[in-house]
Design a protein around this motif. Structure first.
Motif, PDB file in Angstrom:
ATOM      1  N   ARG A 100       0.759  -0.946   0.363  1.00  0.00           N
ATOM      2  CA  ARG A 100       0.021   0.001  -0.132  1.00  0.00           C
ATOM      3  C   ARG A 100       0.990   1.007  -0.008  1.00  0.00           C
ATOM      4  N   PRO A 155       6.054   5.537  -2.187  1.00  0.00           N
ATOM      5  CA  PRO A 155       6.528   5.811  -2.160  1.00  0.00           C
ATOM      6  C   PRO A 155       7.997   3.677  -2.589  1.00  0.00           C
ATOM      7  N   TYR A 181       2.348   2.396  -7.102  1.00  0.00           N
ATOM      8  CA  TYR A 181       0.687   1.559  -6.642  1.00  0.00           C
ATOM      9  C   TYR A 181      -0.845   2.130  -6.637  1.00  0.00           C
ATOM     10  N   HIS A 182      -0.679   3.504  -6.917  1.00  0.00           N
ATOM     11  CA  HIS A 182      -2.008   3.905  -6.890  1.00  0.00           C
ATOM     12  C   HIS A 182      -2.497   3.371  -8.058  1.00  0.00           C
ATOM     13  N   THR A 240       2.151   7.764   7.081  1.00  0.00           N
ATOM     14  CA  THR A 240       1.399   8.330   6.270  1.00  0.00           C
ATOM     15  C   THR A 240       1.652  10.055   6.984  1.00  0.00           C
ATOM     16  N   VAL A 241       1.067  10.974   5.423  1.00  0.00           N
ATOM     17  CA  VAL A 241       1.554  12.227   6.402  1.00  0.00           C
ATOM     18  C   VAL A 241       1.632  13.286   7.417  1.00  0.00           C
ATOM     19  N   ARG A 288       3.214  11.285  10.360  1.00  0.00           N
ATOM     20  CA  ARG A 288       5.098  11.348  10.489  1.00  0.00           C
ATOM     21  C   ARG A 288       4.966  12.789  10.919  1.00  0.00           C
ATOM     22  N   PHE A 289       4.113  13.643  10.484  1.00  0.00           N
ATOM     23  CA  PHE A 289       4.513  15.137  11.169  1.00  0.00           C
ATOM     24  C   PHE A 289       4.304  15.540  12.378  1.00  0.00           C
ATOM     25  N   VAL A 302       7.877  18.877   4.908  1.00  0.00           N
ATOM     26  CA  VAL A 302       6.501  19.462   3.972  1.00  0.00           C
ATOM     27  C   VAL A 302       7.368  19.581   2.794  1.00  0.00           C
ATOM     28  N   TYR A 303       6.363  17.794   1.896  1.00  0.00           N
ATOM     29  CA  TYR A 303       7.589  17.890   0.418  1.00  0.00           C
ATOM     30  C   TYR A 303       6.647  19.343  -0.740  1.00  0.00           C
ATOM     31  N   ARG A 359      -5.060  17.119   0.319  1.00  0.00           N
ATOM     32  CA  ARG A 359      -5.326  15.442   0.185  1.00  0.00           C
ATOM     33  C   ARG A 359      -6.590  15.158   0.599  1.00  0.00           C
ATOM     34  N   GLY A 360      -7.416  14.233   0.652  1.00  0.00           N
ATOM     35  CA  GLY A 360      -8.511  14.166   1.596  1.00  0.00           C
ATOM     36  C   GLY A 360      -7.870  12.683   2.643  1.00  0.00           C
ATOM     37  N   VAL A 409      -1.980  19.754   2.399  1.00  0.00           N
ATOM     38  CA  VAL A 409      -0.263  19.532   3.185  1.00  0.00           C
ATOM     39  C   VAL A 409       0.679  20.558   4.359  1.00  0.00           C
TER      40      VAL A 409
END
Ligand code: USQ
Length: 358
Positions: free
Chosen positions: A74, A77, A155-156, A211-212, A215-216, A228-229, A236-237, A273
């Motif tokens: 899933r 990356p 992946y997606h 996931t973002v 991670r934050f 932050v990329y 994102r939802g 993000v």
């Protein structure tokens, strides 16, 4: 109830040198703990969806009413590391899902398949995102088509291929299926896993599987900058882990009709993000630094994002929206386990164009 697992997720940990922030017990311990706290038993089958004989034997042996299929690689990356990981991801996901479709069709086409899809199947189109289907008018004629997909990783893409295969199986074999296009999950506990520490589920911090928002939160507690990329304008939802579980329950208890390929957009709100980083920084009781890294992915920096997500609410979902209380409770969880973090795994190393010789 029964669970089927090949423990691939634990294998990726070994490969990547990262582990869930919260320790995870082995499957038999978790099943025992669940029996102790709930009085309910769960049968277990160890094997791989790529092994069609095993899939058929398991479905024949257990004869479920519904199958909840979460058994896929899933991580976006992970699928973009190199050719080998892209091929592994698509082979594992697409062929495993196909074996399951054949098993259902041949053994009992009444079984309801509840499949974990992803909001990332749609990408970020410049039009509203509908729930799986789109009414199209072209040259004066109308039709209802699968919503066109523009995903952002191999992946997606594997999930897009799954969706097409499932819709085809519903159309030709009269199967029933629900595709749950889930957004980015945050949080770690559900009311069920909170009953006993041995029931804890994964909490990933590394740049491949974390996931973002999670991670934050972890970066804030560790005193590391939030990564932050780019400018963080990508939206994102997102969905609270408690709601993901509730959505599965609702889908199982309200099955699709025979022949129906039903799609739900399983997300409850949208954030950029940069907004997510600001929310985490605001909630954290100490200083937080936000770092804008060169985006290792190829994604739109700014874009339109408007998603229809009413299907699950119509079935009774009452969303938990992102709140300061939830984020604060995650700080405590991270604080208690922060000695388990391998700092080297926090920084992104997989670049979307990295494995291509040019
Ligand atoms: N991002 C950052 N900094 C980070 C990590 C991520 O800016 O440290 C950004 C990414 O560039 C991306 C966004 O945050 O724009 C989301 O990244 P993510 O890693 O949280 O989520 P994603 O790769 O999309 O995948 C996750 C799950 C996947 C699920 C998907 C839902 O790993 O299984 O399918 O969320 S969705 O995004 O809706 O497709």
């Amino acid at each position: 109830m029964a669970v089927l697992d090949n423990f691939a997720r634990r294998g990726y940990d070994v490969e990547l040198g990262a582990e869930s922030l919260v320790p995870i017990e082995d499957l038999s311990t978790r099943i025992e703990a669940w029996q102790e706290v709930s009085g309910r038993t769960i049968a277990s089958y160890e094997g791989d969806l790529l092994d069609a004989g095993f899939v058929f034997d398991t479905v024949r042996d257990f004869r479920p009413e519904s199958i909840v299929h979460f058994a896929e690689q899933r991580s976006a990356p992970y699928s973009m590391i190199d050719r080998e990981h892209a091929v592994y991801t698509q082979h594992n996901n697409v062929v495993g899902n196909l074996n399951l479709l054949y098993a259902i069709a041949e053994i009992d086409p009444d079984i309801h398949l509840v499949k974990l899809g992803t909001m990332g199947e749609y990408g970020t189109p410049n039009i509203d995102i509908e729930e799986g289907w789109l009414e199209v008018e072209h040259n004066g004629r109308r039709d209802r088509m699968l919503y066109p997909k523009k995903p952002g990783s191999f992946y997606h893409l594997s999930k897009v291929h799954d969706s097409h295969n499932i819709e085809f199986a519903c159309r030709i074999w009269d199967l029933r299926a629900t595709d749950l296009n889930q957004g980015v999950v945050y949080g770690q506990q559900t009311p069920q896993t909170a009953l006993d520490p041995r029931l804890a589920t994964r909490f990933d911090y590394d740049a491949v599987f974390g996931t973002v928002l999670n991670r934050f939160v972890i970066q804030a507690v560790l005193g590391q900058p939030l990564t932050v990329y780019g400018e963080g304008g990508q939206t994102r939802g997102v969905i609270d882990i408690r709601d993901t579980v509730e959505c599965i329950r609702l889908a199982v208890e309200n099955p699709a009709e025979r022949g129906e390929f039903r799609v739900f957009n399983q997300m409850t709100e949208s954030h950029s993000v940069a907004q997510i980083a600001d929310i985490v920084a605001k909630c954290f009781p100490g200083p937080v630094q936000i770092e804008h890294l060169d985006n290792p992915r190829v994604e739109q920096a700014e874009h339109y994002y408007h998603v229809k997500h009413t299907g699950l609410v119509e079935l009774g979902l009452q969303p938990h929206l992102l709140s300061d209380t939830l984020i604060e409770s995650m700080f405590d969880l991270v604080g208690a386990n922060k000695h388990r973090v391998n700092d080297d795994r926090l920084h992104p190393t997989v670049r979307w164009r990295g494995a291509i010789k040019s």
